[in-house]
Design a protein around this motif. Structure first.
Motif, PDB file in Angstrom:
ATOM      1  N   THR A  30       5.689  12.943  -1.459  1.00 21.52           N
ATOM      2  CA  THR A  30       4.605  13.611  -2.205  1.00 21.52           C
ATOM      3  C   THR A  30       3.946  14.682  -1.350  1.00 21.52           C
ATOM      4  N   LEU A  31       3.883  14.456  -0.046  1.00 22.03           N
ATOM      5  CA  LEU A  31       3.292  15.467   0.836  1.00 22.03           C
ATOM      6  C   LEU A  31       4.229  16.661   1.013  1.00 22.03           C
ATOM      7  N   LEU A  32       5.522  16.383   1.139  1.00 21.85           N
ATOM      8  CA  LEU A  32       6.493  17.460   1.331  1.00 21.85           C
ATOM      9  C   LEU A  32       6.705  18.287   0.065  1.00 21.85           C
ATOM     10  N   LEU A  33       6.614  17.640  -1.081  1.00 22.70           N
ATOM     11  CA  LEU A  33       6.880  18.331  -2.341  1.00 22.70           C
ATOM     12  C   LEU A  33       5.646  19.012  -2.919  1.00 22.70           C
ATOM     13  N   ASP A  34       4.548  18.968  -2.198  1.00 20.53           N
ATOM     14  CA  ASP A  34       3.316  19.641  -2.608  1.00 20.53           C
ATOM     15  C   ASP A  34       2.896  19.241  -4.027  1.00 20.53           C
ATOM     16  N   THR A  35       2.727  17.951  -4.224  1.00 23.24           N
ATOM     17  CA  THR A  35       2.316  17.429  -5.525  1.00 23.24           C
ATOM     18  C   THR A  35       0.805  17.569  -5.688  1.00 23.24           C
ATOM     19  N   THR A  36       0.327  17.180  -6.842  1.00 23.87           N
ATOM     20  CA  THR A  36      -1.105  17.286  -7.105  1.00 23.87           C
ATOM     21  C   THR A  36      -1.869  16.243  -6.294  1.00 23.87           C
ATOM     22  N   ARG A  37      -3.142  16.477  -6.154  1.00 22.72           N
ATOM     23  CA  ARG A  37      -3.980  15.573  -5.352  1.00 22.72           C
ATOM     24  C   ARG A  37      -4.010  14.141  -5.908  1.00 22.72           C
ATOM     25  N   PRO A  38      -4.154  13.938  -7.219  1.00 24.18           N
ATOM     26  CA  PRO A  38      -4.149  12.557  -7.718  1.00 24.18           C
ATOM     27  C   PRO A  38      -2.847  11.806  -7.424  1.00 24.18           C
ATOM     28  N   VAL A  39      -1.727  12.493  -7.471  1.00 22.76           N
ATOM     29  CA  VAL A  39      -0.439  11.847  -7.165  1.00 22.76           C
ATOM     30  C   VAL A  39      -0.398  11.445  -5.693  1.00 22.76           C
ATOM     31  N   ARG A  40      -0.877  12.320  -4.828  1.00 25.30           N
ATOM     32  CA  ARG A  40      -0.906  11.990  -3.399  1.00 25.30           C
ATOM     33  C   ARG A  40      -1.843  10.819  -3.123  1.00 25.30           C
ATOM     34  N   LEU A  41      -2.987  10.785  -3.802  1.00 23.13           N
ATOM     35  CA  LEU A  41      -3.930   9.681  -3.607  1.00 23.13           C
ATOM     36  C   LEU A  41      -3.342   8.351  -4.057  1.00 23.13           C
ATOM     37  N   VAL A  42      -2.661   8.355  -5.193  1.00 24.28           N
ATOM     38  CA  VAL A  42      -2.031   7.118  -5.679  1.00 24.28           C
ATOM     39  C   VAL A  42      -0.944   6.670  -4.714  1.00 24.28           C
ATOM     40  N   ALA A  43      -0.153   7.611  -4.197  1.00 29.18           N
ATOM     41  CA  ALA A  43       0.908   7.256  -3.248  1.00 29.18           C
ATOM     42  C   ALA A  43       0.313   6.711  -1.950  1.00 29.18           C
ATOM     43  N   ALA A  44      -0.775   7.315  -1.480  1.00 25.62           N
ATOM     44  CA  ALA A  44      -1.420   6.829  -0.257  1.00 25.62           C
ATOM     45  C   ALA A  44      -2.018   5.446  -0.470  1.00 25.62           C
ATOM     46  N   PHE A  45      -2.633   5.244  -1.628  1.00 28.27           N
ATOM     47  CA  PHE A  45      -3.212   3.947  -1.951  1.00 28.27           C
ATOM     48  C   PHE A  45      -2.123   2.876  -2.022  1.00 28.27           C
ATOM     49  N   ALA A  46      -0.992   3.210  -2.647  1.00 32.18           N
ATOM     50  CA  ALA A  46       0.117   2.253  -2.759  1.00 32.18           C
ATOM     51  C   ALA A  46       0.696   1.926  -1.386  1.00 32.18           C
ATOM     52  N   ALA A  47       0.835   2.926  -0.524  1.00 36.10           N
ATOM     53  CA  ALA A  47       1.364   2.680   0.823  1.00 36.10           C
ATOM     54  C   ALA A  47       0.407   1.806   1.632  1.00 36.10           C
ATOM     55  N   ALA A  48      -0.881   2.069   1.491  1.00 33.96           N
ATOM     56  CA  ALA A  48      -1.873   1.261   2.210  1.00 33.96           C
ATOM     57  C   ALA A  48      -1.860  -0.186   1.719  1.00 33.96           C
ATOM     58  N   LEU A  49      -1.808  -0.364   0.414  1.00 26.96           N
ATOM     59  CA  LEU A  49      -1.761  -1.729  -0.128  1.00 26.96           C
ATOM     60  C   LEU A  49      -0.485  -2.457   0.272  1.00 26.96           C
ATOM     61  N   ALA A  50       0.632  -1.749   0.260  1.00 28.79           N
ATOM     62  CA  ALA A  50       1.898  -2.372   0.647  1.00 28.79           C
ATOM     63  C   ALA A  50       1.866  -2.799   2.115  1.00 28.79           C
ATOM     64  N   THR A  51       1.295  -1.961   2.963  1.00 28.55           N
ATOM     65  CA  THR A  51       1.202  -2.302   4.386  1.00 28.55           C
ATOM     66  C   THR A  51       0.281  -3.498   4.605  1.00 28.55           C
ATOM     67  N   GLU A  52      -0.849  -3.497   3.933  1.00 32.35           N
ATOM     68  CA  GLU A  52      -1.777  -4.630   4.042  1.00 32.35           C
ATOM     69  C   GLU A  52      -1.127  -5.906   3.508  1.00 32.35           C
ATOM     70  N   GLY A  53      -0.419  -5.783   2.401  1.00 32.38           N
ATOM     71  CA  GLY A  53       0.276  -6.941   1.838  1.00 32.38           C
ATOM     72  C   GLY A  53       1.328  -7.485   2.781  1.00 32.38           C
ATOM     73  N   LEU A  54       2.047  -6.588   3.468  1.00 32.53           N
ATOM     74  CA  LEU A  54       3.051  -7.030   4.437  1.00 32.53           C
ATOM     75  C   LEU A  54       2.399  -7.792   5.577  1.00 32.53           C
ATOM     76  N   PHE A  55       1.256  -7.301   6.035  1.00 34.23           N
ATOM     77  CA  PHE A  55       0.543  -7.994   7.104  1.00 34.23           C
ATOM     78  C   PHE A  55       0.176  -9.415   6.682  1.00 34.23           C
ATOM     79  N   TRP A  56      -0.414  -9.562   5.501  1.00 37.81           N
ATOM     80  CA  TRP A  56      -0.847 -10.879   5.061  1.00 37.81           C
ATOM     81  C   TRP A  56       0.332 -11.774   4.685  1.00 37.81           C
ATOM     82  N   LEU A  57       1.417 -11.189   4.219  1.00 37.06           N
ATOM     83  CA  LEU A  57       2.626 -11.978   3.981  1.00 37.06           C
ATOM     84  C   LEU A  57       3.160 -12.526   5.302  1.00 37.06           C
ATOM     85  N   GLY A  58       3.137 -11.680   6.326  1.00 32.42           N
ATOM     86  CA  GLY A  58       3.548 -12.142   7.656  1.00 32.42           C
ATOM     87  C   GLY A  58       2.671 -13.268   8.162  1.00 32.42           C
ATOM     88  N   VAL A  59       1.372 -13.157   7.931  1.00 34.38           N
ATOM     89  CA  VAL A  59       0.457 -14.230   8.322  1.00 34.38           C
ATOM     90  C   VAL A  59       0.800 -15.502   7.561  1.00 34.38           C
TER      91      VAL A  59
END
Length: 88
Positions: A30-59
């Motif tokens: 989304t950053l490389l393809l110069d998408t709209t701001r809402p698309v980038r925000l949703v992608a960043a939010f999803a990546a953050a949630l996925a990373t946090e979920g991985l941490f707690w799954l590991g725990v």
């Protein structure tokens, strides 16, 4: 092949890691393809949630003691290297 608890946990964790890698790849796209701001925000939010979920799954899979022993785990993962690259 019999399914053991260890193999099931490993499989679940590997799928979660793949999901996190995919989420971050989508964010990068989304950053490389110069998408709209809402698309980038949703992608960043999803990546953050996925990373946090991985941490707690590991725990959940490794147990809370793994979090308490993270310095020893890091020492084991890096083969005895300190954070600054020196071998202890």
């Amino acid at each position: 092949m019999t399914l053991t608890s260890k193999s099931i946990r490993r499989t679940v964790f590997l799928f979660a890691v793949a999901g996190v890698v995919l989420a971050w790849a989508v964010l990068g796209a989304t950053l490389l393809l110069d998408t709209t701001r809402p698309v980038r925000l949703v992608a960043a939010f999803a990546a953050a949630l996925a990373t946090e979920g991985l941490f707690w799954l590991g725990v959940g899979l490794l147990g809370w003691s793994a979090v308490d022993r993270r310095q020893a785990l890091w020492h084991w993962i890096t083969g005895g290297r300190a954070a600054n690259g020196e071998v202890s």
